[in-house]
Design a protein around this motif. Structure first.
Motif, PDB file in Angstrom:
ATOM      1  N   THR A 192      21.056  70.296  79.495  1.00 60.15           N
ATOM      2  CA  THR A 192      20.425  70.260  80.810  1.00 60.15           C
ATOM      3  C   THR A 192      21.179  71.107  81.827  1.00 60.15           C
ATOM      4  OG1 THR A 192      21.666  68.291  81.432  1.00 60.15           O
ATOM      5  CG2 THR A 192      19.488  67.962  80.434  1.00 60.15           C
ATOM      6  N   GLY A 193      22.290  71.704  81.418  1.00 61.93           N
ATOM      7  CA  GLY A 193      23.088  72.509  82.336  1.00 61.93           C
ATOM      8  C   GLY A 193      22.626  73.949  82.415  1.00 61.93           C
ATOM      9  N   ASN A 194      23.399  74.750  83.140  1.00 64.86           N
ATOM     10  CA  ASN A 194      23.070  76.166  83.337  1.00 64.86           C
ATOM     11  C   ASN A 194      23.903  77.097  82.464  1.00 64.86           C
ATOM     12  OD1 ASN A 194      21.164  75.587  85.352  1.00 64.86           O
ATOM     13  ND2 ASN A 194      22.808  75.372  86.861  1.00 64.86           N
ATOM     14  N   ASN A 195      24.821  76.545  81.700  1.00 64.64           N
ATOM     15  CA  ASN A 195      25.704  77.357  80.871  1.00 64.64           C
ATOM     16  C   ASN A 195      25.403  77.177  79.387  1.00 64.64           C
ATOM     17  OD1 ASN A 195      27.329  78.340  83.046  1.00 64.64           O
ATOM     18  ND2 ASN A 195      28.358  76.354  83.102  1.00 64.64           N
ATOM     19  N   VAL A 196      25.723  78.197  78.629  1.00 66.24           N
ATOM     20  CA  VAL A 196      25.659  78.096  77.171  1.00 66.24           C
ATOM     21  C   VAL A 196      26.826  77.234  76.725  1.00 66.24           C
ATOM     22  CG1 VAL A 196      25.837  79.372  75.011  1.00 66.24           C
ATOM     23  CG2 VAL A 196      24.566  80.352  76.925  1.00 66.24           C
ATOM     24  N   LEU A 197      26.553  76.231  75.905  1.00 69.06           N
ATOM     25  CA  LEU A 197      27.615  75.393  75.350  1.00 69.06           C
ATOM     26  C   LEU A 197      27.942  75.929  73.967  1.00 69.06           C
ATOM     27  CD1 LEU A 197      26.289  71.866  76.324  1.00 69.06           C
ATOM     28  CD2 LEU A 197      27.846  73.341  77.595  1.00 69.06           C
ATOM     29  N   ARG A 198      29.221  76.176  73.722  1.00 66.02           N
ATOM     30  CA  ARG A 198      29.641  76.711  72.428  1.00 66.02           C
ATOM     31  C   ARG A 198      30.494  75.694  71.684  1.00 66.02           C
ATOM     32  NH1 ARG A 198      31.472  80.829  75.810  1.00 66.02           N
ATOM     33  NH2 ARG A 198      29.904  82.410  76.163  1.00 66.02           N
ATOM     34  N   ASN A 199      30.364  75.716  70.390  1.00 68.66           N
ATOM     35  CA  ASN A 199      31.163  74.853  69.517  1.00 68.66           C
ATOM     36  C   ASN A 199      31.083  73.385  69.935  1.00 68.66           C
ATOM     37  OD1 ASN A 199      32.080  77.032  67.934  1.00 68.66           O
ATOM     38  ND2 ASN A 199      33.552  77.542  69.515  1.00 68.66           N
ATOM     39  N   VAL A 200      29.878  72.895  70.057  1.00 69.49           N
ATOM     40  CA  VAL A 200      29.641  71.510  70.452  1.00 69.49           C
ATOM     41  C   VAL A 200      29.908  70.597  69.258  1.00 69.49           C
ATOM     42  CG1 VAL A 200      27.884  69.877  71.235  1.00 69.49           C
ATOM     43  CG2 VAL A 200      27.907  72.203  72.140  1.00 69.49           C
ATOM     44  N   ARG A 201      30.714  69.581  69.466  1.00 69.90           N
ATOM     45  CA  ARG A 201      30.971  68.580  68.424  1.00 69.90           C
ATOM     46  C   ARG A 201      30.455  67.233  68.899  1.00 69.90           C
ATOM     47  NH1 ARG A 201      36.951  68.457  66.104  1.00 69.90           N
ATOM     48  NH2 ARG A 201      37.295  67.755  68.224  1.00 69.90           N
ATOM     49  N   ILE A 202      29.712  66.560  68.033  1.00 72.83           N
ATOM     50  CA  ILE A 202      29.186  65.225  68.312  1.00 72.83           C
ATOM     51  C   ILE A 202      29.887  64.249  67.384  1.00 72.83           C
ATOM     52  CG2 ILE A 202      27.125  63.781  68.421  1.00 72.83           C
ATOM     53  CD1 ILE A 202      26.866  66.177  70.244  1.00 72.83           C
ATOM     54  N   HIS A 203      30.589  63.289  67.968  1.00 74.37           N
ATOM     55  CA  HIS A 203      31.325  62.275  67.203  1.00 74.37           C
ATOM     56  C   HIS A 203      30.419  61.042  67.073  1.00 74.37           C
ATOM     57  CE1 HIS A 203      35.044  64.591  67.879  1.00 74.37           C
ATOM     58  NE2 HIS A 203      34.458  64.890  69.020  1.00 74.37           N
ATOM     59  N   TYR A 204      29.727  60.918  65.972  1.00 72.54           N
ATOM     60  CA  TYR A 204      28.685  59.905  65.831  1.00 72.54           C
ATOM     61  C   TYR A 204      29.000  58.767  64.862  1.00 72.54           C
ATOM     62  CZ  TYR A 204      27.470  61.706  61.241  1.00 72.54           C
ATOM     63  OH  TYR A 204      27.516  62.053  59.936  1.00 72.54           O
ATOM     64  N   ALA A 205      30.092  58.828  64.132  1.00 66.34           N
ATOM     65  CA  ALA A 205      30.341  57.862  63.050  1.00 66.34           C
ATOM     66  C   ALA A 205      30.300  56.407  63.522  1.00 66.34           C
ATOM     67  CB  ALA A 205      31.670  58.162  62.370  1.00 66.34           C
ATOM     68  N   ASN A 206      30.825  56.114  64.713  1.00 67.97           N
ATOM     69  CA  ASN A 206      30.810  54.728  65.196  1.00 67.97           C
ATOM     70  C   ASN A 206      29.411  54.212  65.478  1.00 67.97           C
ATOM     71  OD1 ASN A 206      33.556  54.535  65.064  1.00 67.97           O
ATOM     72  ND2 ASN A 206      33.886  55.010  67.205  1.00 67.97           N
ATOM     73  N   LEU A 207      28.470  55.106  65.660  1.00 70.80           N
ATOM     74  CA  LEU A 207      27.106  54.697  65.978  1.00 70.80           C
ATOM     75  C   LEU A 207      26.313  54.275  64.754  1.00 70.80           C
ATOM     76  CD1 LEU A 207      26.172  57.556  68.431  1.00 70.80           C
ATOM     77  CD2 LEU A 207      26.927  55.255  68.999  1.00 70.80           C
ATOM     78  N   LEU A 208      26.668  54.775  63.592  1.00 73.68           N
ATOM     79  CA  LEU A 208      25.867  54.525  62.393  1.00 73.68           C
ATOM     80  C   LEU A 208      26.702  53.969  61.245  1.00 73.68           C
ATOM     81  CD1 LEU A 208      23.661  57.731  62.544  1.00 73.68           C
ATOM     82  CD2 LEU A 208      23.026  55.407  63.194  1.00 73.68           C
ATOM     83  N   GLY A 209      27.750  53.227  61.574  1.00 77.54           N
ATOM     84  CA  GLY A 209      28.624  52.645  60.562  1.00 77.54           C
ATOM     85  C   GLY A 209      28.106  51.319  60.041  1.00 77.54           C
ATOM     86  N   PRO A 210      28.881  50.661  59.174  1.00 69.70           N
ATOM     87  CA  PRO A 210      28.447  49.424  58.515  1.00 69.70           C
ATOM     88  C   PRO A 210      28.004  48.320  59.479  1.00 69.70           C
ATOM     89  CG  PRO A 210      30.510  50.210  57.577  1.00 69.70           C
ATOM     90  CD  PRO A 210      30.216  51.081  58.748  1.00 69.70           C
TER      91      PRO A 210
END
Length: 115
Positions: free
Chosen positions: A6-24
């Motif tokens: 939603t910003g005005n800049n290009v985002l580079r090398n974006v990392r999403i840390h999702y493991a806690n959201l879909l764990g056991p």
């Protein structure tokens, strides 16, 4: 999962840390006595997201969608290379943001969960 810039800049090398959201525990399992390595996932890496662009990707969960027993909305950590930095240098230590994600799973709860 989808990420919308939603910003005005290009985002580079974006990392999403999702493991806690879909764990056991998000699938109704008691992970109290599980090894910390029971659900280790490498963050998703998106090379670049332009302004107003949506990057969509698939991630693995611990079980099937119908067994998901977690929140409909959750916060996740995202980091990226600052647009003013040299794109050849990857620096994941200064730009951390909490972003909200939404899960359209049948049994997702309406409460917001933070990690």
């Amino acid at each position: 999962m989808s990420v919308y810039n939603t910003g005005n800049n290009v985002l580079r090398n974006v990392r999403i840390h999702y493991a806690n959201l879909l764990g056991p525990s998000q699938f109704g399992l008691d992970d109290k006595y599980m090894s910390k390595d029971a659900w280790v996932k490498t963050p998703v890496l998106i090379p670049q997201i332009a302004p107003s662009e949506i990057a969509t990707f698939y991630v693995d969960g611990f079980n099937v969608q119908e067994r998901y027993d977690g929140p409909k909305h959750a916060k996740v950590i995202m980091d990226f290379l600052d647009p003013s930095e040299d794109p050849k240098i990857v620096n994941f230590f200064g730009n951390f943001y909490n972003v909200e994600v939404e899960f359209n799973f049948p049994n997702a709860h309406q409460s917001l969960q933070s990690f």
